[in-house]
Scaffold this motif. Structure first.
Motif, short mmCIF file in Angstrom:
data_model
loop_
_atom_site.label_atom_id
_atom_site.label_comp_id
_atom_site.label_asym_id
_atom_site.label_seq_id
_atom_site.Cartn_x
_atom_site.Cartn_y
_atom_site.Cartn_z
N ARG A 11 -7.82 30.55 -4.53
CA ARG A 11 -9.12 31.23 -4.01
C ARG A 11 -9.07 32.33 -3.18
O ARG A 11 -9.58 33.50 -3.56
N TRP A 16 -11.67 35.70 -2.76
CA TRP A 16 -12.90 35.17 -2.76
C TRP A 16 -13.22 34.33 -1.61
O TRP A 16 -12.38 33.65 -1.05
N SER A 17 -14.64 34.24 -1.35
CA SER A 17 -14.96 33.31 -0.23
C SER A 17 -15.37 31.93 -0.93
O SER A 17 -15.39 32.00 -2.42
N ASP A 19 -18.23 30.80 -1.02
CA ASP A 19 -19.53 31.17 -1.84
C ASP A 19 -19.30 31.69 -2.86
O ASP A 19 -20.09 31.43 -4.10
N ASP A 20 -18.39 32.61 -3.17
CA ASP A 20 -17.87 33.22 -4.35
C ASP A 20 -17.39 32.13 -5.41
O ASP A 20 -18.01 32.29 -6.69
N PHE A 23 -20.34 30.05 -6.35
CA PHE A 23 -21.61 30.49 -7.31
C PHE A 23 -20.89 30.71 -8.66
O PHE A 23 -21.65 30.44 -9.69
N ARG A 24 -19.75 30.84 -8.80
CA ARG A 24 -19.02 31.06 -10.03
C ARG A 24 -19.17 29.55 -10.88
O ARG A 24 -19.02 29.63 -12.02
N GLN A 29 -21.78 25.69 -1.59
CA GLN A 29 -20.59 25.96 -0.83
C GLN A 29 -20.01 24.69 -0.47
O GLN A 29 -18.74 24.55 0.01
N GLU A 53 -11.72 29.10 -13.70
CA GLU A 53 -12.21 30.31 -12.93
C GLU A 53 -10.94 30.84 -12.10
O GLU A 53 -10.82 32.00 -11.92
#
Length: 126
Positions: A11, A16-17, A19-20, A23-24, A29, A53
């Motif tokens: 990640r 990406w955080s 949260d990112d 979301f995906r 989170q 992802e």
């Protein structure tokens, strides 16, 4: 390295955080945080989605540092521990149909659980 550490590493490599990624994957989170801190282990459906992802092979996330060399139908363990963890899952990479079938079953189970949860919520509201 455990699954959570590997998820975090991949990640972060994408910039990406949590949260990112959440979301995906359409999760919270907190779910990502729990996975990365090894407080929870994702089910096979979620683990497959995480691998897709992050664009990594699911086996890379599952393998805990054990490398096996296969040549001339002989297995040789290349890990520093000298033994293969008996709890480490083994996958038949020659049978993607079985893997797909399992993943489809997991998706159906998840859909049934979601429908059941909605039904229970509706009943509780009455």
């Amino acid at each position: 390295m455990k699954i959570g550490s590997k998820v975090r590493k991949h990640r972060e490599a994408k910039g990406w955080s949590q949260d990112d990624l959440a979301f995906r994957l359409d999760v919270t989170q907190g779910t990502i945080s729990n996975i990365e801190s090894d407080k929870s282990i994702p089910n096979s459906l979620l683990l497959n989605r995480i691998a897709k992802e992050l664009e990594v092979d699911i086996n890379e996330l599952l393998n805990e540092g054990i490398q096996v060399n296969i040549s001339n139908n002989q297995f040789s363990d290349l890990s520093s521990a000298g033994t293969i963890n008996q709890y480490n899952p083994v996958y038949n990479m020659q049978s993607p149909e079985i893997t797909e079938s399992i993943l489809k079953n997991q998706e159906q189970i998840a859909d049934l659980i979601e429908a059941q949860s909605k039904l229970i919520e509706a009943l509780l509201k009455k």
